[in-house]
Design a protein around this motif. Sequence first.
Motif, PDB file in Angstrom:
ATOM      1  N   GLN A 262      25.022   7.993  -5.285  1.00 22.98           N
ATOM      2  CA  GLN A 262      24.117   8.536  -4.279  1.00 22.98           C
ATOM      3  C   GLN A 262      24.652   9.815  -3.651  1.00 22.98           C
ATOM      4  O   GLN A 262      23.876  10.712  -3.290  1.00 22.98           O
ATOM      5  CB  GLN A 262      23.799   7.496  -3.198  1.00 22.98           C
TER       6      GLN A 262
ATOM      7  N   TRP B 160      10.921  12.318   2.800  1.00 20.55           N
ATOM      8  CA  TRP B 160      12.173  12.078   2.084  1.00 20.55           C
ATOM      9  C   TRP B 160      13.325  11.982   3.081  1.00 20.55           C
ATOM     10  O   TRP B 160      13.376  12.732   4.057  1.00 20.55           O
ATOM     11  CB  TRP B 160      12.465  13.208   1.103  1.00 20.55           C
ATOM     12  N   THR B 161      14.249  11.062   2.825  1.00 17.57           N
ATOM     13  CA  THR B 161      15.381  10.884   3.725  1.00 17.57           C
ATOM     14  C   THR B 161      16.606  10.439   2.942  1.00 17.57           C
ATOM     15  O   THR B 161      16.497   9.833   1.872  1.00 17.57           O
ATOM     16  CB  THR B 161      15.052   9.838   4.814  1.00 17.57           C
ATOM     17  N   ASN B 162      17.792  10.757   3.466  1.00 19.38           N
ATOM     18  CA  ASN B 162      19.048  10.269   2.911  1.00 19.38           C
ATOM     19  C   ASN B 162      19.386   8.937   3.565  1.00 19.38           C
ATOM     20  O   ASN B 162      18.850   8.583   4.618  1.00 19.38           O
ATOM     21  CB  ASN B 162      20.181  11.266   3.180  1.00 19.38           C
TER      22      ASN B 162
ATOM     23  N   GLN C 103      17.766  10.670  -2.476  1.00 13.88           N
ATOM     24  CA  GLN C 103      16.871  10.549  -1.332  1.00 13.88           C
ATOM     25  C   GLN C 103      15.811   9.495  -1.627  1.00 13.88           C
ATOM     26  O   GLN C 103      15.532   9.186  -2.788  1.00 13.88           O
ATOM     27  CB  GLN C 103      16.202  11.891  -1.016  1.00 13.88           C
TER      28      GLN C 103
ATOM     29  N   SER D  15      18.391  14.975  -5.434  1.00 13.67           N
ATOM     30  CA  SER D  15      18.086  16.261  -4.801  1.00 13.67           C
ATOM     31  C   SER D  15      19.128  17.341  -5.077  1.00 13.67           C
ATOM     32  O   SER D  15      18.929  18.497  -4.696  1.00 13.67           O
ATOM     33  CB  SER D  15      17.942  16.073  -3.285  1.00 13.67           C
TER      34      SER D  15
ATOM     35  N   ARG E 227      11.899   7.669  -0.167  1.00 17.50           N
ATOM     36  CA  ARG E 227      10.736   7.622   0.710  1.00 17.50           C
ATOM     37  C   ARG E 227       9.877   6.439   0.287  1.00 17.50           C
ATOM     38  O   ARG E 227      10.063   5.871  -0.803  1.00 17.50           O
ATOM     39  CB  ARG E 227       9.926   8.918   0.665  1.00 17.50           C
TER      40      ARG E 227
END
Length: 310
Positions: free
Chosen positions: A219, A248-250, A225, A280, A227
């Motif tokens: 990761q 989108w998020t980490n 990322q 990403s 979502r």
Amino acid sequence: MRNLLVGMFMLLTAVSANAVNLAFKFDVTSSGNSMYACNAGLKHTNPAGRVCYNRETLNSCDPTSVCTDGQDCNCVCTGGGLGDDYVSHAGEYRLDFFTASHANWTDNGVAPSNIQNVKYTASKNSFRTLFSDSSKFGKQLTSLSFALGSERYGAEYFVDVCFRATQIDYPTSFNNSDYLNWAIMGGVTVTDISTQLAGGTFDINAVNNNNVYSSQSYQDLSGLQVRASLYCKAKGKNAPVKNYTTQWTNFNDGQLKRLINDSTREDLKGCYFRYSFRESTVAGINSVRKWKKQKAQICTYSSVNEPLEE
């Protein structure tokens, strides 16, 4: 004595004439909920451009010049070709694939049968999927894994979780002032596996595959990322009552990333959650996929419940 007996007979006759009898019937309808993984997909669009770098200095380089004008030449590039004979890397996406086992949907407590095992390569601009949106509610996944061997990060993949709501028809409210109130939640965890196995030596003559694992997590290297999307329909309505996608998020290793926290009083017919993931890290030297094997386990958590009234 005879008069007394006659009187008793008349009394018994009167009581018998006033007896009552009732036959009453009623219906019972029963139907629970069902939740299961029902679809998956994978794609890898072409990278924006070629990456070339010196293996010693890690600086960018141009193989069409440094190897012909007397400079040190240790220039490695993504894509193919000999010297300045560049070969397109447009087929790179085919090095990413996924493996799945699936069967027709079965009810709660009924084991699936006729399980099929399939392998699909990624597509480029649109997802290669197991099933269409119109047919996935009739399918269930029993296993799923993604194998990403493309030269560069940039893959995107998803898994769908389907929910069939109870077939009981509910009113909008009850005479005791109660009401239907579904609580809908979804989240994801990712747990690194490769760093626990880091080490090993490559041996080209070894008959069995001797894995050499990375000390860095998948990761982190891929910039993974996540979502989530939620789509729900209610009984008797054509338009969806829920239809949206989060940003989108980490997320941190091993920690639950809560993506959906919603509710509705609609009499739901069904929903599906889509958990999407993308690599990403797609620019520069860091976008070149590490050779040392990276491995992670991703878990999705989906919930549609009627919570206790607070």
